[in-house]
Design an enzyme around this catalytic site. Structure first.
Site, PDB file in Angstrom:
ATOM      1  N   HIS A 137       0.827  -1.209   0.000  1.00 37.28           N
ATOM      2  CA  HIS A 137       0.000   0.000   0.000  1.00 37.28           C
ATOM      3  C   HIS A 137       0.863   1.262   0.000  1.00 37.28           C
ATOM      4  O   HIS A 137       0.624   2.198  -0.765  1.00 37.28           O
ATOM      5  CB  HIS A 137      -0.927  -0.003   1.224  1.00 37.28           C
ATOM      6  CG  HIS A 137      -1.735   1.248   1.372  1.00 37.28           C
ATOM      7  ND1 HIS A 137      -1.301   2.330   2.101  1.00 37.28           N
ATOM      8  CD2 HIS A 137      -2.934   1.602   0.853  1.00 37.28           C
ATOM      9  CE1 HIS A 137      -2.206   3.294   2.037  1.00 37.28           C
ATOM     10  NE2 HIS A 137      -3.204   2.869   1.293  1.00 37.28           N
ATOM     11  N   CYS A 194      -0.153  -4.624 -16.291  1.00 36.72           N
ATOM     12  CA  CYS A 194      -0.267  -3.481 -15.385  1.00 36.72           C
ATOM     13  C   CYS A 194       0.540  -3.661 -14.111  1.00 36.72           C
ATOM     14  O   CYS A 194       0.218  -3.083 -13.081  1.00 36.72           O
ATOM     15  CB  CYS A 194      -1.731  -3.209 -15.050  1.00 36.72           C
ATOM     16  SG  CYS A 194      -2.614  -4.626 -14.350  1.00 36.72           S
TER      17      CYS A 194
END
Length: 815
Positions: free
Chosen positions: A418, A748
């Protein structure tokens, strides 16, 4: 126009009169004369001329005395002392009798036209050099509102003249090289709009933070507009997408933020204004309706079109009549003057010592400041802006603090953590996975965090010198392989609009849910299952919404729309939510709806949730938000992507649920992609291609599931490798098989940003697109161009087969 006139009505002015009445008043005249037919309403009024101000300066040698004070300033006298002296002598000089008589006559005529003996007026300064492309004098001189009667009017005009020499105005002209005595002042006198009983605000015909030109941003607060202009309140903000605005069938409002609006300016009992607290109801409700936002945006677009440049306008709503008015307009002079496309790079110029800690570098920037060691997120006012955040690991609750940090350092995590993902999007350097930063870096120690030295990020003692350089993005080569962006934070999406990217290859819904929605969707659907504390928190979060599910779809749709608008009409691939159960459980109200799993990474996630009894209703809300963005807002460049789809039966069931919610492949150009992150997606490529319109390789999960490695395991980090032959062979297998049936394939993951050799490998496979973090875009584009040159030669001829989708525009594009 006779040079001896001291006062001229707005209706007789135009933008050619800037030298006589200043940019502000000339613009009011221009709109009054030329845009009334288009429906733009401007309150009537009049302006004093530069000649009138010149007469004031010529009386009793005032001009020479001002010049003497400016000489004193340049010889070292204090700015505040010089400014006070000039203002005092200006107020002591009587207004010329002819000027006084013309002002009184024009005011009385305004009263007759309005049907009132002494109408309330706004008295605004308008410098004759303001609002020019090379200067912005806005806000440097005084404005007086709710002025009534000739005596108060003449006093206000006089004070406006004196305000040409406020300290900030003197300093600005000195820095910009303007001759003080060559800048004259006109005063505009305009009928007051009773916005003290309604609201007022500001309009920009581009995004004022990033300069993104395809939106109109309207701010609004209750009461008179001075609180918004002066920055005293946190106003509402409405973002309107210009291409959709031009189609009456579409809803162009792509974002709404309700501000706190704790104060408002109203009429004072004996004239002028006062500031009072707003009511709790006012703070939680919107100032403008959707219809009013659209009307103001229409006017702003009309004004921008007439002037041919981005505009900064002020508006007001009359609380007695409900009418909206434009009360000021000037060219925008900040973002519109920025250089086209540049890329910032950093380099240490001082010789660093031994790093205190090191880890995986995220981004290529350098940051420095005092260490702030935290175990849990704290209130923003307890985290100093520019501090270096040091913590064990982050989650979405940390994002407001991360935005204030100059750099981020964590004990745990890797390139897909994160902290890494968010810091990339914020443009904040981060060093993750150090293992010991919270123990090695004392609170308050000043450090420099460098991510500009390759793949390892380093934290050095002290504030080291470094330099920043900017690269012209116009020199970035065109490539056959589309290079796209990974975006998750809608608030940062407009920042990257200048990058010549081919769209967005990955926009993560879970980040929008965590950061902007902040509540588990099932908690909104079934509040009866929440405990008392969570129910109260949900009530507070959704205040103002009778239908709480509308809160979810509003916030989610606005987040998606900002990202989609930032790249219009290029494709924007939006991945539906891919939280793991432990992450869902951490959302507000999430615990009652999520099981405890031993291994959430390969548990109840992605497609398996969407048709299940435990989340089917929540997925329906995601679908409604996506349908709203595409069908109602007109952002048909949005492609929906399904993550972690394990089986063909699962694919069929998810598509069926989407169809029931109004998202059907092919309708209104809708394309649905699937993540290729499970070996089954590669093995059954042709079968998945029958159900989906394209593939996006998730290299992190594909590596994890191919090699059987927990991608977050620090102990197995050396084994986790996207370039392992088992992984690369899967990619080499998928690309031609998908393309043979007309399905494009993208990737991606993070690896292309870190590894030019991996980028070269992808180009050799003939992959259609590579999606990377914005800060890696320029370097990846260069690597792709070099790889294509090696493979295809100078022509870089693309293999035939696939065609990348492009949205049909609802209206002609303005480039």
């Amino acid at each position: 126009m006779a040079s001896t006139r001291h006062v001229i009505p707005f209706a007789e002015l135009g933008r050619q009169d800037v030298g006589s009445v200043g940019g502000k008043n000339a613009s009011l005249g221009e709109m009054t004369a030329h845009l009334a037919g288009a429906g733009v309403r401007v309150p009537p009024g009049f302006a004093t001329t530069a000649d009138a101000y010149g007469e004031l300066l010529d009386g009793h040698g005032l001009r020479g005395r001002i010049e003497e004070q400016i000489v004193r300033l340049r010889e070292g006298a204090a700015l505040d002392e010089v400014g006070a002296a000039i203002r005092s002598m200006t107020l002591a000089e009587p207004l010329p009798p002819g000027l006084r008589a013309e002002i009184v006559s024009a005011y009385e005529q305004l009263g007759r036209d309005e049907g009132r003996a002494e109408p309330e007026v706004a008295v605004r300064s308008s410098a004759t050099a303001e609002d020019l492309p090379e200067a912005s004098f806005a806000g440097q001189q005084e404005t007086y509102l709710n002025v009534r009667g000739t005596a108060r009017l003449l006093e206000s005009v006089h004070r406006c003249y004196a305000s040409l020499y406020t300290d900030r105005a003197i300093d600005y002209r000195e820095r910009m090289g303007f001759d003080h005595l060559q800048v004259a002042l006109s005063v505009g006198v305009q009928t007051m709009v009773r916005s003290d009983l309604a609201g007022a605000g500001v309009i920009f015909t581009l995004d004022p933070e990033s300069g993104f030109p395809e939106v109109i941003v309207i701010s609004a607060a209750f009461g008179l507009g001075e609180t918004v202009v002066s920055g005293q309140v946190d106003p509402d903000e409405y973002t309107v997408f210009k291409p959709s605005l031009e189609d009456p069938e579409l809803d162009p409002l792509i974002d709404v933020r309700v501000g706190a609006k704790r104060r408002k300016a109203v009429y004072a009992e004996h004239g002028l204004t006062r500031t009072v607290d707003t009511t709790p109801e006012e703070r939680s409700q919107r100032v403008l309706t959707d219809t009013e936002v659209r009307l103001l945006a229409d006017w702003a677009l009309t004004v921008e079109g007439h002037y041919g440049c981005p505009m900064d306008l002020e508006w007001a709503k009359d609380g007695l009549t409900g009418d909206l008015w434009i009360v000021q307009a000037r060219p925008e002079t900040v973002q519109s003057r920025r250089a086209a496309s540049t890329l910032r790079r950093c380099r240490l110029t001082a010789t660093p010592g031994t790093p205190l800690v090191d880890g995986t570098a995220v981004g290529e920037a350098i940051g420095s400041g005092p260490v702030v060691v935290l175990d849990t997120p704290v209130d923003l006012d307890r985290f100093p802006s520019g501090g270096v955040l040091v913590t064990g690991i982050t989650d979405p609750d940390w994002e407001p603090i991360m935005k204030r940090a100059s750099a981020i350092v964590t004990d745990h995590g890797g390139r897909t953590s994160h902290a890494a993902i968010v810091s990339r999007e914020l443009g904040v350097p981060a060093v993750v996975g150090t293992g010991r930063a919270t123990q090695a870096l004392p609170d308050g120690q000043k450090v420099t965090v460098s991510c500009a030295e390759g793949g390892r990020g380093k934290v050095y003692d002290g504030l080291l010198a470094y330099e920043e350089t900017e690269t012209d993005l116009a020199g970035i080569p065109a490539t056959r392989t589309r290079v796209m962006l990974n975006l998750a934070d809608p608030s940062a999406a407009f920042r990257w609009w200048r990058l010549p990217a081919d769209g967005v290859g990955l926009a993560r819904l879970e980040f929008i849910v965590a950061h902007q929605v902040k509540v588990h969707p099932m908690a909104l659907l079934h509040p009866e299952r929440l405990d008392h504390a969570d129910r109260c928190a949900v009530d507070q979060l959704t205040e103002g919404y009778l239908d709480r599910t509308r809160y979810f779809t509003d916030r989610l749709a606005y987040g998606i729309a900002r990202i989609a608008a930032s790249r219009w009409p290029a494709p924007v691939v939006v991945r539906t939510s891919d939280f793991k159960t432990n992450e869902y459980a951490r959302l507000l109200g999430g615990r009652p709806f999520e099981p405890v799993e031993a291994n959430p990474m390969i548990g109840w996630r992605g497609a398996s949730r969407y048709y299940s009894d435990g989340y089917r209703e929540g997925f329906a809300l995601e679908c409604r938000a996506l349908r709203r963005v595409r069908d109602e807002m007109g952002l048909t460049n949005v492609i929906v992507m399904i993550p972690f789809c394990r089986t063909l039966d699962e694919a069929d069931r998810v598509l069926e649920v989407m169809g029931e919610e109004g998202l059907r492949r092919g309708e209104n150009g809708l394309k649905v992609y699937v993540m290729a992150e499970i070996p089954a997606n590669v093995i059954l490529a042709e079968d998945f291609a029958e159900r989906f319109d394209g593939f996006s390789i998730g290299s992190n999960d594909l590596t994890q599931l191919t090699l059987g490695v927990d991608r977050d395991s620090e102990a197995l980090a050396r084994v986790f490798d996207e370039t392992d032959p088992a992984v690369t062979r899967s990619i080499e297998t998928l690309v031609p098989r998908a393309q043979s049936v007309g399905r494009p394939v993208g990737l991606c993951g993070q690896r292309p940003s870190d590894d030019p050799a991996f980028t070269e490998f992808l180009v050799k496979t003939g992959i259609d697109s590579i999606s990377v973090a914005p800060d890696s875009f320029a370097s990846v584009k260069q690597h792709v161009a070099a790889a294509e040159l090696a493979r295809y030669g100078e022509g870089r001829t693309a293999p035939s087969g696939t065609r990348w989708p492009q949205a049909e525009q609802p209206s002609p594009s303005r480039q």
